[in-house]
Design an enzyme around this catalytic site. Structure first.
Site, PDB file in Angstrom:
ATOM      1  CG  ASP A 258      16.932  27.890  -8.686  1.00 40.86           C
ATOM      2  OD1 ASP A 258      16.840  26.615  -8.711  1.00 40.86           O
ATOM      3  OD2 ASP A 258      17.421  28.612  -7.780  1.00 40.86           O
TER       4      ASP A 258
ATOM      5  CG  PHE B  21      15.384  29.399  -2.382  1.00 40.70           C
ATOM      6  CD1 PHE B  21      14.609  28.505  -1.650  1.00 40.70           C
ATOM      7  CD2 PHE B  21      16.813  29.315  -2.217  1.00 40.70           C
ATOM      8  CE1 PHE B  21      15.252  27.913  -0.592  1.00 40.70           C
ATOM      9  CE2 PHE B  21      17.323  28.594  -1.340  1.00 40.70           C
ATOM     10  CZ  PHE B  21      16.456  27.663  -0.522  1.00 40.70           C
TER      11      PHE B  21
ATOM     12  CE1 TYR C 155      19.086  20.630  -1.407  1.00 38.92           C
ATOM     13  CE2 TYR C 155      21.419  20.919  -2.189  1.00 38.92           C
ATOM     14  CZ  TYR C 155      20.217  21.449  -1.681  1.00 38.92           C
ATOM     15  OH  TYR C 155      20.102  22.916  -1.408  1.00 38.92           O
ATOM     16  CE  LYS C 156      16.232  22.074  -2.766  1.00 43.04           C
ATOM     17  NZ  LYS C 156      16.027  23.442  -3.059  1.00 43.04           N
TER      18      LYS C 156
ATOM     19  NE  ARG D  15       8.829  23.257   1.435  1.00 41.67           N
ATOM     20  CZ  ARG D  15       9.877  23.406   1.020  1.00 41.67           C
ATOM     21  NH1 ARG D  15      10.408  23.869  -0.403  1.00 41.67           N
ATOM     22  NH2 ARG D  15      11.240  22.793   1.382  1.00 41.67           N
TER      23      ARG D  15
HETATM   24  C1  LIG Z   1      16.774  24.445  -2.522  1.00 42.56           C
HETATM   25  C2  LIG Z   1      17.317  25.624  -3.424  1.00 42.56           C
HETATM   26  C3  LIG Z   1      18.348  26.275  -3.514  1.00 42.56           C
HETATM   27  C4  LIG Z   1      19.416  25.735  -2.793  1.00 42.56           C
HETATM   28  O1  LIG Z   1      20.761  26.204  -2.922  1.00 42.56           O
HETATM   29  P1  LIG Z   1      22.131  25.787  -2.101  1.00 42.56           P
HETATM   30  O2  LIG Z   1      23.211  26.509  -2.642  1.00 42.56           O
HETATM   31  O3  LIG Z   1      22.148  24.125  -2.697  1.00 42.56           O
HETATM   32  O4  LIG Z   1      21.917  25.752  -0.871  1.00 42.56           O
HETATM   33  C5  LIG Z   1      18.450  27.416  -4.365  1.00 42.56           C
HETATM   34  N1  LIG Z   1      17.280  27.783  -5.201  1.00 42.56           N
HETATM   35  C6  LIG Z   1      16.231  27.248  -4.984  1.00 42.56           C
HETATM   36  C7  LIG Z   1      15.066  27.844  -5.808  1.00 42.56           C
HETATM   37  C8  LIG Z   1      16.053  26.038  -4.004  1.00 42.56           C
HETATM   38  O5  LIG Z   1      14.839  25.545  -3.997  1.00 42.56           O
END
Ligand SMILES: *Cc1c(COP(=O)(O)O)cnc(C)c1O
Length: 413
Positions: free
Chosen positions: A198, A127, A223-224, A372
């Site tokens: 992560d 990511f 938030y996911k 997705r």
């Molecule tokens: C969604 C996501 C993020 C998002 O990070 P934010 O700081 O909340 O924007 C980080 N890492 C992964 C792997 C994600 O899927």
């Protein structure tokens, strides 16, 4: 391959032990929401709880609510609840900031525990924020730290005496591929490195056992799959054995051993609180707690079983109904290697997804060509898989994707 008909799917829904959870969410009938891996749906209880927090705790209680409504304790209280979903102990997880900021905290803490080593290692295609935060730390370090990303299959071979910390996402955001946390952690430890996991696409989606895997640090989104609301605060995990020695580089006053002593010098809080930085976002924490509480009511093994079954049904239906329409499966078919979303590559992926959204089937698109489909067991039904796939077929057959409105990509895809 099974040919899933409407009756077979309805029967699966009737027998679904998680079926009652759908009523806990505010979701319009007819909508098939396949993007809970990006922004989870709204739990009904969140509305009432936020109303109370805003009108009563803030509106009437004002500053007395920091103690009177226990706002001070919220980062730790919600952290302890998330810990249960992650196989961590109370006092090992705290809610704070964003995942990006927590990546910075976890990586620098890990570097502080491996002062003789210089490399942060990750995989290409991780990511983006994970890779960007590594780069920023390296740029700031004045040559002490190097950021290096190698292809996913080469990561373990690259572990050497110079690698301080390995940063990996357990469930890959694009492909949905899931990594064996225990095995990767073991290999990294053998090479003397620490691991930052992560868990953005893991928490609330698959069973996680941080302490069983001997993990060091982890971060993830609220938030996911945790349904904490747009921009919900994130969480950070630090194994108890590392907490006392891990340097909190973002040494804000909320991570101080005694924030309200207002001392000139920084003294880190002894436990997980040292990973707090500034004043906690109370409204976001309140909404997140509702999502986490709801998730905690579900049996995680039932969640995993349904997630995998939804995935198998979706892929079978795609084979049956969309086999001739140019989709290439990106996600692993094998259950053990798949998280809770299924992705397909398609040359016209962007236009197809826009046409699907107009028809009430909401997934998302990731560059260059990936569609997705997030599979959230708490509010999706097996029958929704059929509705989604038949809509995808209709979009392909009618070429609804071929629309000049979608020639230019939107700011959010
Ligand atoms: C969604 C996501 C993020 C998002 O990070 P934010 O700081 O909340 O924007 C980080 N890492 C992964 C792997 C994600 O899927």
């Amino acid at each position: 391959m099974s040919d899933w008909g409407r009756e077979a799917l309805d029967a699966l829904d009737r027998a679904d032990p998680l079926g009652a959870f759908r009523e806990e969410f505010q979701l319009r009938e007819g909508l098939v929401y396949l993007d809970g891996n990006s922004l989870g749906a709204l739990p009904r209880r969140t509305l009432a709880r936020l109303e109370q927090t805003v009108a009563r705790e803030w509106g009437e209680g004002l500053i007395t609510s920091w103690l009177g409504a226990d706002w001070m304790a919220a980062p730790r209280r919600v952290g302890d609840k998330i810990a249960r979903l992650l196989g961590a102990d109370p006092g090992e997880v705290i809610v704070a900031d964003s995942t990006s900021i927590n990546l910075f905290k976890a990586l620098t803490a890990a570097l502080s525990l491996r002062p003789e080593r210089s490399v942060i290692l990750s995989e290409t295609g991780n990511f983006p924020t994970d890779l960007y935060m590594m780069e920023g730390i390296a740029a700031f370090s004045g040559g002490r730290v190097r950021a290096e990303a190698v292809p996913g299959e080469a990561v373990l071979e690259r572990l050497g005496k110079d690698v301080a910390v390995l940063l990996l996402t357990q469930v890959h955001y694009k492909t949905g591929r899931s990594r064996d946390m225990a095995e990767v952690t073991r290999r990294a430890h053998e090479a003397g490195a620490l691991v930052v996991w992560d868990l953005s696409h893991s928490a609330g989606a698959i069973p996680v056992d941080l302490n069983g895997a001997g993990a060091d640090f982890a971060v993830g989104c609220g938030y996911k799959f945790l349904n904490g609301g747009p921009g919900a605060p994130a969480y950070i995990y630090a194994a108890r054995r590392h907490q006392a020695a891990a340097v909190p580089v973002l040494s804000g006053w909320f991570g101080h051993a005694a924030p309200f002593a207002f001392e000139d010098g920084y003294r880190a809080a002894p436990g997980i609180e040292r990973f707090l930085c500034g004043t906690p976002p109370v409204l976001g924490l309140t909404a997140l707690e509702c999502g986490v509480d709801l998730m905690a009511e579900a049996d995680m093994s039932a969640v995993r079983a349904k997630s995998l079954q939804l995935g198998r049904v979706f892929m079978d239906l795609m084979d049956t109904h969309c086999g001739d329409h140019g989709f290439a499966l990106v996600s692993p078919r094998e259950d053990a290697r798949r998280g809770s979303h299924v992705s397909y590559a398609h040359r016209e992926g962007y236009g197809i997804m826009q046409a699907l959204k107009e028809r009430g089937v909401i997934g998302d698109f990731r560059d260059p060509d990936v569609l997705r489909f997030g599979l959230t067991p708490l509010y999706l039904r097996y029958a929704d898989m059929l509705q989604a796939v038949l809509t995808i077929r209709e979009v392909c057959e009618t070429r609804a994707w071929d629309d000049p409105r979608w020639a230019v990509r939107a700011a959010v895809t």
